[in-house]
Motif scaffolding. Structure first.
Motif, PDB file in Angstrom:
ATOM      1  N   TYR A 108      41.943  39.848  32.948  1.00 36.49           N
ATOM      2  CA  TYR A 108      41.123  41.274  32.601  1.00 36.49           C
ATOM      3  C   TYR A 108      39.772  41.226  33.272  1.00 36.49           C
ATOM      4  N   TYR A 109      39.086  40.161  33.132  1.00 36.81           N
ATOM      5  CA  TYR A 109      37.854  39.923  33.908  1.00 36.81           C
ATOM      6  C   TYR A 109      37.789  39.861  35.328  1.00 36.81           C
ATOM      7  N   GLU A 110      38.924  39.005  35.882  1.00 33.41           N
ATOM      8  CA  GLU A 110      38.917  38.897  37.147  1.00 33.41           C
ATOM      9  C   GLU A 110      39.321  40.053  37.809  1.00 33.41           C
ATOM     10  N   THR A 111      40.060  41.068  37.253  1.00 30.96           N
ATOM     11  CA  THR A 111      40.518  42.123  37.748  1.00 30.96           C
ATOM     12  C   THR A 111      39.557  43.294  37.498  1.00 30.96           C
ATOM     13  N   GLY A 113      38.776  44.536  34.614  1.00 29.11           N
ATOM     14  CA  GLY A 113      39.460  45.484  33.729  1.00 29.11           C
ATOM     15  C   GLY A 113      40.658  46.258  34.134  1.00 29.11           C
ATOM     16  N   ALA A 114      40.874  46.098  35.186  1.00 31.51           N
ATOM     17  CA  ALA A 114      42.145  46.989  35.914  1.00 31.51           C
ATOM     18  C   ALA A 114      43.719  46.504  34.960  1.00 31.51           C
ATOM     19  N   VAL A 115      43.525  45.203  34.731  1.00 26.56           N
ATOM     20  CA  VAL A 115      44.685  44.739  33.819  1.00 26.56           C
ATOM     21  C   VAL A 115      44.223  44.618  32.220  1.00 26.56           C
ATOM     22  N   ASN A 116      44.624  45.256  31.360  1.00 21.86           N
ATOM     23  CA  ASN A 116      43.806  45.286  30.152  1.00 21.86           C
ATOM     24  C   ASN A 116      44.960  45.372  29.079  1.00 21.86           C
ATOM     25  N   VAL A 117      45.378  44.309  28.462  1.00 19.70           N
ATOM     26  CA  VAL A 117      46.587  44.247  27.447  1.00 19.70           C
ATOM     27  C   VAL A 117      46.370  44.993  26.318  1.00 19.70           C
ATOM     28  N   CYS A 284      52.994  34.882  45.597  1.00 19.72           N
ATOM     29  CA  CYS A 284      51.746  33.994  45.014  1.00 19.72           C
ATOM     30  C   CYS A 284      52.719  32.890  44.563  1.00 19.72           C
ATOM     31  N   GLU A 285      52.183  31.670  44.510  1.00 19.87           N
ATOM     32  CA  GLU A 285      52.717  30.328  43.943  1.00 19.87           C
ATOM     33  C   GLU A 285      52.976  30.807  42.481  1.00 19.87           C
ATOM     34  N   ASP A 286      52.131  31.379  41.534  1.00 22.84           N
ATOM     35  CA  ASP A 286      52.266  31.572  40.300  1.00 22.84           C
ATOM     36  C   ASP A 286      52.701  32.796  39.911  1.00 22.84           C
ATOM     37  N   SER A 287      53.817  32.978  39.196  1.00 25.49           N
ATOM     38  CA  SER A 287      54.502  34.152  38.878  1.00 25.49           C
ATOM     39  C   SER A 287      53.922  35.046  37.942  1.00 25.49           C
ATOM     40  N   ALA A 288      52.971  34.406  36.969  1.00 25.99           N
ATOM     41  CA  ALA A 288      52.206  35.230  36.097  1.00 25.99           C
ATOM     42  C   ALA A 288      51.186  35.838  36.708  1.00 25.99           C
ATOM     43  N   VAL A 289      50.314  35.096  38.029  1.00 27.75           N
ATOM     44  CA  VAL A 289      49.323  35.709  38.663  1.00 27.75           C
ATOM     45  C   VAL A 289      49.600  36.735  39.237  1.00 27.75           C
ATOM     46  N   ALA A 290      50.968  36.688  39.872  1.00 28.33           N
ATOM     47  CA  ALA A 290      51.396  37.726  40.838  1.00 28.33           C
ATOM     48  C   ALA A 290      51.750  38.859  40.127  1.00 28.33           C
ATOM     49  N   LYS A 311      41.042  35.210  46.426  1.00 30.42           N
ATOM     50  CA  LYS A 311      40.651  34.220  45.403  1.00 30.42           C
ATOM     51  C   LYS A 311      41.713  33.490  45.213  1.00 30.42           C
ATOM     52  N   TYR A 312      42.992  34.004  44.801  1.00 34.38           N
ATOM     53  CA  TYR A 312      43.948  33.459  44.425  1.00 34.38           C
ATOM     54  C   TYR A 312      45.093  32.959  45.567  1.00 34.38           C
ATOM     55  N   GLY A 313      44.674  33.092  46.652  1.00 33.11           N
ATOM     56  CA  GLY A 313      45.561  32.387  47.819  1.00 33.11           C
ATOM     57  C   GLY A 313      47.042  33.254  47.812  1.00 33.11           C
ATOM     58  N   ALA A 314      46.910  34.440  47.693  1.00 31.12           N
ATOM     59  CA  ALA A 314      48.083  35.183  47.504  1.00 31.12           C
ATOM     60  C   ALA A 314      48.145  36.389  48.685  1.00 31.12           C
ATOM     61  N   HIS A 315      49.332  36.884  48.841  1.00 29.99           N
ATOM     62  CA  HIS A 315      49.289  37.866  49.925  1.00 29.99           C
ATOM     63  C   HIS A 315      50.362  39.037  49.428  1.00 29.99           C
ATOM     64  N   ALA A 316      49.760  40.283  50.213  1.00 31.90           N
ATOM     65  CA  ALA A 316      50.525  41.389  49.689  1.00 31.90           C
ATOM     66  C   ALA A 316      50.541  42.510  50.658  1.00 31.90           C
ATOM     67  N   VAL A 317      51.690  43.048  50.297  1.00 28.24           N
ATOM     68  CA  VAL A 317      52.048  44.464  51.093  1.00 28.24           C
ATOM     69  C   VAL A 317      51.730  45.836  50.180  1.00 28.24           C
ATOM     70  N   TRP A 318      51.015  46.793  50.769  1.00 27.61           N
ATOM     71  CA  TRP A 318      50.743  47.885  50.112  1.00 27.61           C
ATOM     72  C   TRP A 318      51.660  49.011  50.901  1.00 27.61           C
TER      73      TRP A 318
END
Length: 339
Positions: A108-111, A113-117, A284-290, A311-318
């Motif tokens: 939540y804080y890293e995003t 508030g975009a991801v808020n359970v 991403c290496e971590d599925s939860a983070v992904a 920050k998380y060493g991840a990659h993406a396609v939009w």
């Protein structure tokens, strides 16, 4: 214990090939996280793989029950139990729930508030409107705007009180509801994958994770769905070794109101479905983070999304609404499409 070859699970076990002297097997589960889950791995024989697949199913089922927001299970305090006791009392829960919710707070804080359970009071209104719209398309309607605003008043994540020492969770706002759909599946897949033998692959809907490459050293090939294809065709394929691939898209859980389609990824700011992209896929290496990042990147503008990836060493396609694609730095190394 449910047997993976039993009728209740309706599992499919297929001999699919071989690798480094071992055969490849596949097991498919139909009852977890409201999606089709598949396990692929190599083993000496079918009996040995069946035992492994059964263990995987049992672990995923435990997470499925703990993270369920709709159903109760005898002898289990789960997310629904927490919601049912909002504003009433703290609920003693399994450490798996504590750890998952702590991770949710972190994301939540890293995003920003975009991801808020804690958005359940808003998301439940959209879920009900979607259900009614699918059941009765002629009278399909959006959720009431004032009801959405009232629901948004009960999404403050500081009201989610987690006591690690006593292993309890308390929703201090009696109108608050947890909805962990943006994280729970990826989190469960990650936790299970960490204990898998080398060289297995789990796919749970749009969440795919591997525990290393195949026995012959080859990478796993994972297809990313084309959001504009009604036939389930792939936009592209990526090759992974010990990583996860997670997609979020507007082609899932849709319904139509007055000729316009509305999907399930809701902006915490507008309380409406995000109308910027058709799909975002994260590696991403971590599925939860992904899982969390795929939702966050779908909601946020691309600059903020790219900062999260770095920050998380991840990659993406939009994939944008007009069909154009944007690849983050490093993503092209996973696919032949733009090499």
């Amino acid at each position: 214990m449910k047997k993976i070859l039993g009728l209740m699970l309706a599992a499919l076990l297929l001999l699919c090939g071989c690798g480094a002297g071992r055969e490849q097997y596949r097991a498919t589960f139909l009852t977890l996280f409201d999606t089709v889950s598949t396990v692929i791995g190599y083993d000496e024989d079918e009996e040995s793989f069946t035992r492994t697949a059964q263990n995987i199913y049992d672990e995923l089922e435990e997470y499925h029950r703990l993270f369920d927001i709709y159903n109760t299970y005898e002898g289990i305090n789960n997310i629904k139990t927490i919601n049912d006791n909002a504003g009433i009392q703290a609920v003693n829960v399994d450490k798996k729930i504590i750890d998952m919710l702590l991770f949710c707070k972190e994301m939540y804080y890293e995003t920003d508030g975009a991801v808020n359970v804690c958005m359940g009071s808003v998301l439940s209104l959209w879920s009900e409107a979607r259900r009614q719209g699918i059941d009765d398309p002629t009278n399909a309607a959006l959720p009431d705007g004032e009801a959405l605003l009232r629901g948004a008043e009960h999404t403050d994540i500081t009201e989610l009180v987690i006591d690690e020492v006593n292993s309890t969770v308390y929703l201090a706002d009696r109108h608050m509801k947890l909805d962990v759909g943006a994280i729970a599946k990826g989190y469960a897949v990650e936790m299970v994958t960490r204990s898998l033998p080398e060289g297995m692959l789990i796919s749970a809907g749009g969440n795919v994770a591997s525990s290393g490459n195949k026995p012959d050293g080859e990478s796993w090939t994972v297809g990313i769905q084309d959001p504009f294809s009604d036939e389930g065709e792939y936009l592209l394929t990526v090759s992974i070794d010990d990583e996860s691939v997670v997609s979020s898209g507007d082609y899932q859980r849709r319904y139509t109101v007055d000729g316009k389609e509305y999907h399930h990824i809701i902006s915490p700011e507008t309380l409406m479905p995000v109308d910027r992209y058709s799909c975002v896929t994260v590696i991403c290496e971590d599925s939860a983070v992904a899982d969390a990042l795929s939702t966050a990147l779908f909601i946020l503008d691309r600059d903020r999304g790219e900062a999260l990836l770095e920050k998380y060493g991840a990659h993406a396609v939009w994939v944008y609404k007009d069909g154009s694609e944007y690849y983050s730095e490093g993503f092209s190394s996973y696919t032949d499409k733009h090499k």
